[in-house]
Design a protein around this motif. Structure first.
Motif, short mmCIF file in Angstrom:
data_model
loop_
_atom_site.label_atom_id
_atom_site.label_comp_id
_atom_site.label_asym_id
_atom_site.label_seq_id
_atom_site.Cartn_x
_atom_site.Cartn_y
_atom_site.Cartn_z
N TYR A 120 -22.43 -4.41 32.21
CA TYR A 120 -23.87 -4.53 32.41
C TYR A 120 -24.32 -3.86 33.71
CZ TYR A 120 -22.90 -7.86 28.75
OH TYR A 120 -22.43 -8.43 27.59
N SER A 121 -23.68 -2.76 34.06
CA SER A 121 -24.09 -2.00 35.24
C SER A 121 -24.65 -0.63 34.88
CB SER A 121 -22.92 -1.86 36.23
OG SER A 121 -21.75 -1.40 35.59
N THR A 122 -24.21 -0.04 33.77
CA THR A 122 -24.79 1.23 33.35
C THR A 122 -26.22 1.05 32.82
OG1 THR A 122 -23.83 1.02 31.12
CG2 THR A 122 -22.55 2.24 32.77
N ILE A 123 -26.65 -0.21 32.63
CA ILE A 123 -28.00 -0.45 32.11
C ILE A 123 -29.09 -0.02 33.10
CG2 ILE A 123 -27.29 -2.34 30.60
CD1 ILE A 123 -28.35 -4.30 32.72
N HIS A 124 -28.73 0.19 34.36
CA HIS A 124 -29.71 0.63 35.35
C HIS A 124 -29.62 2.13 35.64
CE1 HIS A 124 -30.75 -3.51 36.01
NE2 HIS A 124 -29.56 -3.82 36.47
N ALA A 150 -19.82 -2.74 28.99
CA ALA A 150 -20.59 -3.72 28.24
C ALA A 150 -22.06 -3.53 28.58
CB ALA A 150 -20.14 -5.14 28.57
N PHE A 151 -22.91 -3.71 27.58
CA PHE A 151 -24.34 -3.48 27.81
C PHE A 151 -25.14 -4.13 26.70
CE2 PHE A 151 -22.14 0.03 25.86
CZ PHE A 151 -22.87 0.33 24.71
N GLN A 152 -26.40 -4.48 27.00
CA GLN A 152 -27.30 -4.96 25.96
C GLN A 152 -27.64 -3.79 25.04
OE1 GLN A 152 -27.77 -5.44 29.24
NE2 GLN A 152 -28.39 -7.55 29.67
N THR A 153 -27.80 -4.09 23.77
CA THR A 153 -28.04 -3.02 22.80
C THR A 153 -29.07 -3.47 21.77
OG1 THR A 153 -26.92 -1.43 21.35
CG2 THR A 153 -26.14 -3.71 21.26
N GLY A 154 -29.17 -2.72 20.70
CA GLY A 154 -30.09 -3.02 19.62
C GLY A 154 -30.02 -1.91 18.60
N ASP A 155 -30.83 -2.02 17.56
CA ASP A 155 -30.83 -0.98 16.53
C ASP A 155 -31.47 0.31 17.02
OD1 ASP A 155 -29.59 -2.71 14.71
OD2 ASP A 155 -31.53 -3.53 14.06
N TYR A 174 -34.37 -1.08 33.24
CA TYR A 174 -33.26 -1.34 32.32
C TYR A 174 -33.34 -0.34 31.17
CZ TYR A 174 -33.11 -5.93 34.64
OH TYR A 174 -33.03 -6.94 35.56
N TYR A 175 -32.17 0.13 30.73
CA TYR A 175 -32.09 1.07 29.62
C TYR A 175 -31.20 0.46 28.55
CZ TYR A 175 -33.91 4.24 33.19
OH TYR A 175 -34.67 4.81 34.18
N TRP A 176 -31.80 0.17 27.38
CA TRP A 176 -31.03 -0.36 26.25
C TRP A 176 -30.56 0.82 25.41
CZ3 TRP A 176 -31.04 -4.22 28.97
CH2 TRP A 176 -32.12 -5.03 29.27
N ARG A 199 -21.71 -7.64 19.18
CA ARG A 199 -21.88 -9.03 18.76
C ARG A 199 -23.35 -9.41 18.87
NH1 ARG A 199 -23.02 -12.58 22.68
NH2 ARG A 199 -22.26 -12.28 24.81
N GLU A 200 -23.77 -10.33 18.04
CA GLU A 200 -25.17 -10.76 18.02
C GLU A 200 -25.45 -11.71 19.19
OE1 GLU A 200 -27.37 -9.32 16.01
OE2 GLU A 200 -25.62 -8.13 15.44
N PRO A 201 -26.71 -11.83 19.59
CA PRO A 201 -27.04 -12.68 20.73
C PRO A 201 -26.79 -14.16 20.43
CG PRO A 201 -29.04 -11.85 19.67
CD PRO A 201 -27.89 -11.12 19.06
N THR A 202 -26.39 -14.89 21.45
CA THR A 202 -26.20 -16.33 21.34
C THR A 202 -26.89 -17.01 22.53
OG1 THR A 202 -24.12 -16.27 22.60
CG2 THR A 202 -23.97 -16.06 20.20
N GLY A 203 -27.18 -18.29 22.38
CA GLY A 203 -27.78 -19.05 23.47
C GLY A 203 -29.10 -18.46 23.91
N ASP A 204 -29.22 -18.18 25.21
CA ASP A 204 -30.46 -17.64 25.77
C ASP A 204 -30.54 -16.12 25.68
OD1 ASP A 204 -31.25 -20.19 26.49
OD2 ASP A 204 -30.34 -20.07 28.48
N GLU A 205 -29.53 -15.47 25.13
CA GLU A 205 -29.54 -14.02 25.03
C GLU A 205 -30.62 -13.55 24.05
OE1 GLU A 205 -24.72 -13.49 25.75
OE2 GLU A 205 -25.58 -13.20 23.76
N LEU A 206 -31.30 -12.48 24.40
CA LEU A 206 -32.38 -11.95 23.57
C LEU A 206 -31.96 -10.71 22.78
CD1 LEU A 206 -35.37 -12.27 26.09
CD2 LEU A 206 -34.66 -13.87 24.28
N ARG A 207 -30.91 -10.03 23.21
CA ARG A 207 -30.49 -8.79 22.56
C ARG A 207 -29.00 -8.85 22.25
NH1 ARG A 207 -34.32 -4.70 23.24
NH2 ARG A 207 -32.77 -3.18 22.58
N PRO A 208 -28.56 -8.10 21.23
CA PRO A 208 -27.12 -8.01 20.96
C PRO A 208 -26.37 -7.41 22.14
CG PRO A 208 -28.40 -7.12 19.13
CD PRO A 208 -29.36 -7.31 20.26
N ARG A 209 -25.08 -7.65 22.19
CA ARG A 209 -24.21 -7.09 23.22
C ARG A 209 -23.29 -6.06 22.57
NH1 ARG A 209 -27.87 -9.93 25.91
NH2 ARG A 209 -27.13 -10.77 27.89
#
Length: 232
Positions: A120-124, A150-155, A174-176, A199-209
Motif C-alpha cells: 500500500y505504498s505505490t498507491i501514492h 499490495a494495493f487497493q484495486t477495483g474493476d 491515491y491511485y487505484w 480478494r474482496e473487501p472485508t470489515g471496514d474495507e471499501l475496495r478489493p485488495r
C-alpha cells in the motif's frame, strides 16, 4: 531527503508527517486478514533462498510488517518517505533498522536486495513515476529476488484526493489500479510476473485488495532465464 524532490513526494511526506501518530494508533498491528498474512509468509520464505541478502520494506510506515519479517529471521529494514513515520518506527521497533528514502530513488547498491515489499505504498505514486520506481526495484534486487506489492484495486482504475484525515490538513493523492496496470510497468522494467491475487473487501474495507508477486529473472550463462537451484 533533498529539498529538490518531486512535488508528489513532498506532499506525501508532509501529509504523513502530520498524521504519523494518529495513523499508527489507528493501525496498531500488521495485516489482519489471514490471506494477507499468508502471502507475506510466502514472500518471506522466497527471500530465504538469498540467505543474508537484506529485504527492503518500502513505505514501511509504523514498521509493523518490517518488524514481523525481522522476527521471522528475515534480514529486513524499512524505508519511508516520512521522517515522522521513520522516527516513530525506530522508537516502536528499536531492534530494526529504518531510514528515510523514496522508492523512486533508492540509495542502495545494484543487485543487493534479496526481496522488496511494497504494501500500500505505490498507491501514492503517479502513473508516470511507476516505471522509475519499478526500474529501481529491478536494479537493486539480486537475480531471482522477489517483490511483493499490495494495493487497493477495483474493476476500473480510479483516483482520490484527501485534504483531511484524523483531523489534520493533508494533501494526499491515491491511485487505484488493476493488477494488469501494475503488471505492465513491472515487466517493462525487466521483472517477471509470478502471481496475481485479488480478494474482496472485508470489515471496514471499501475496495478489493490486490497482490502482485514478481521477481528479477535469473540469467544462465547462455543468457536465458533459469530456475534457481532448489533449497536442501
Amino acid at each position: 531527503m533533498s529539498d529538490s524532490i518531486p512535488d508528489f513526494l513532498r506532499t506525501t511526506r508532509a501529509s504523513y508527517d502530520r498524521i504519523a501518530k494518529d495513523y499508527a494508533a489507528a493501525f496498531p498491528g500488521g495485516p489482519p486478514h489471514p490471506l494477507d498474512q499468508a502471502l507475506i509468509t510466502a514472500f518471506a520464505e522466497l527471500t530465504a533462498a538469498h540467505g543474508t541478502a537484506p529485504v527492503a520494506d518500502l513505505g514501511s510506515g509504523p514498521g509493523h510488517v518490517t518488524a514481523l519479517l525481522h522476527a521471522r529471521g528475515v534480514p529486513a529494514f524499512g524505508v519511508d518517505v516520512s521522517p515522522a513515520m521513520v522516527e516513530l518506527a525506530r522508537r516502536t521497533h528499536p531492534e530494526v533498522r529504518f531510514h528515510v528514502g523514496s522508492m523512486t530513488s533508492l540509495d542502495l547498491p545494484d543487485g543487493t536486495l534479496g526481496g522488496i515489499l511494497a504494501l500500500y505504498s505505490t498507491i501514492h505514486v503517479p502513473d508516470d513515476q511507476l516505471p522509475r520506481a519499478f526500474a529501481e526495484f529491478c536494479r537493486t534486487l539480486t537475480p531471482g529476488g522477489h517483490v511483493l506489492l499490495a494495493f487497493q484495486t477495483g474493476d476500473e482504475p480510479g483516483r482520490l484526493h484527501l485534504a483531511e484525515r484524523f483531523g489534520h490538513e493533508i494533501d494526499l493523492r491515491y491511485y487505484w489500479r488493476t493488477p494488469e496496470q501494475i503488471a505492465a510497468p513491472l515487466t517493462a522494467a525487466g521483472l517477471e510476473l509470478v502471481a496475481r491475487v485479488r480478494r474482496e473487501p472485508t470489515g471496514d474495507e471499501l475496495r478489493p485488495r490486490a497482490f502482485v508477486l514478481a521477481r528479477r529473472p535469473v540469467e544462465t550463462t547462455a543468457g536465458t532465464p533459469a530456475e534457481p537451484a532448489p533449497r536442501t
